[in-house]
Design a protein around this motif. Structure first.
Motif, PDB file in Angstrom:
ATOM      1  N   LYS A  55       0.827  -1.211   0.000  1.00  0.00           N
ATOM      2  CA  LYS A  55       0.000   0.000   0.000  1.00  0.00           C
ATOM      3  C   LYS A  55       0.859   1.259   0.000  1.00  0.00           C
ATOM      4  O   LYS A  55       0.461   2.277  -0.558  1.00  0.00           O
ATOM      5  N   GLU A  56       2.047   1.183   0.604  1.00  0.00           N
ATOM      6  CA  GLU A  56       2.972   2.325   0.563  1.00  0.00           C
ATOM      7  C   GLU A  56       3.389   2.647  -0.868  1.00  0.00           C
ATOM      8  O   GLU A  56       3.758   3.777  -1.172  1.00  0.00           O
ATOM      9  N   LEU A  57       3.328   1.655  -1.753  1.00  0.00           N
ATOM     10  CA  LEU A  57       3.682   1.838  -3.171  1.00  0.00           C
ATOM     11  C   LEU A  57       2.447   2.053  -4.052  1.00  0.00           C
ATOM     12  O   LEU A  57       2.535   1.964  -5.267  1.00  0.00           O
ATOM     13  N   ASN A  58       1.304   2.327  -3.428  1.00  0.00           N
ATOM     14  CA  ASN A  58       0.025   2.497  -4.135  1.00  0.00           C
ATOM     15  C   ASN A  58      -0.379   1.267  -4.933  1.00  0.00           C
ATOM     16  O   ASN A  58      -0.970   1.370  -6.008  1.00  0.00           O
ATOM     17  N   ILE A  59      -0.066   0.106  -4.396  1.00  0.00           N
ATOM     18  CA  ILE A  59      -0.482  -1.137  -5.011  1.00  0.00           C
ATOM     19  C   ILE A  59      -1.759  -1.586  -4.327  1.00  0.00           C
ATOM     20  O   ILE A  59      -1.796  -1.749  -3.107  1.00  0.00           O
TER      21      ILE A  59
END
Length: 172
Positions: A55-59
Motif C-alpha cells: 500500500k505504501e507503493l500504491n499497489i
C-alpha cells in the motif's frame, strides 16, 4: 463502460512490476523465517506485513480470508498493478507450504492436501516465492484445492464485492 472497467478507472492503481511485489513478499518471508523455522499459522501476520508495504507503493491489495469461502483458516492477498494500461493480478501466499504433506502434520477437514490438488504450474511458484499470476481460472483452482466440493467464483465480481464491503464498513 462495464462495471469492472468503471471500478478500475476510479482506483489509483500504480504502475509497478511483478518483480517489485515478489521482492517485497520474499523480504517479508525471510524476516519471518529468521525468527521461526515453521511458517504454519503465520498467514495473517505476513499478509498484514506485505499489505502495509504494498500500500505504501500504491499497489491495490485485497485480503482474502479463505474461512469466508471454504471454511479454512488461512489468509492470502491479491495485489493489482498496471502494466501497459492493463490490470494484472497476483495471488500472494508465502505460507502455502503449510498445506503440503510432511512429517508430523495431520490433515484436518479436507480429503487431500491442497498441494496435492494443484498442478505444478500453480504449486511451484507458490512454494518457491509465494506469488503467482492469477486469473479467474487459477483462482478457482487454488480455492478448490482447499475444498472437498467444487466451487466456482467469478474473481472480478468477488473483488468488487470485497471493495464495496470495505467501503460500507468505513462509512460506519
Amino acid at each position: 463502460m462495464d462495471l469492472y472497467s468503471f471500478y478500475n478507472s476510479i482506483l489509483n492503481i500504480g504502475n509497478t512490476s511483478k518483480e517489485v511485489i515478489t521482492k517485497i513478499v520474499l523480504e517479508e518471508k525471510k524476516k519471518l523465517e529468521d525468527k521461526t523455522s515453521n511458517l504454519d499459522g503465520f498467514c495473517k501476520y505476513i499478509a498484514n506485513q506485505i499489505d502495509v508495504r504494498l500500500k505504501e507503493l500504491n499497489i491495490k491489495t485485497y485480503k482474502i480470508d479463505l474461512k469466508n469461502i471454504v471454511d479454512v483458516d488461512h489468509v492470502v492477498l491479491i495485489a493489482e498493478y498496471k502494466v501497459n494500461d492493463q490490470i494484472k493480478r497476483l495471488l500472494i501466499d508465502p505460507t502455502f507450504s503449510q498445506f503440503q504433506k510432511s512429517e508430523n502434520k495431520i490433515l484436518v477437514k479436507l480429503d487431500k492436501w491442497p498441494s496435492d490438488k494443484l498442478d505444478s504450474s500453480i504449486l511451484n511458484p507458490l512454494l518457491e516465492n509465494g506469488v503467482i499470476d492469477i486469473d479467474n481460472n487459477i483462482f478457482n483452482k487454488y480455492i478448490n484445492a482447499f475444498s472437498n466440493n467444487l466451487i466456482s467464483i467469478n474473481l472480478d465480481e468477488y473483488l468488487i464485492n470485497l471493495q464495496l464491503d470495505s467501503l460500507g464498513k468505513n462509512k460506519r
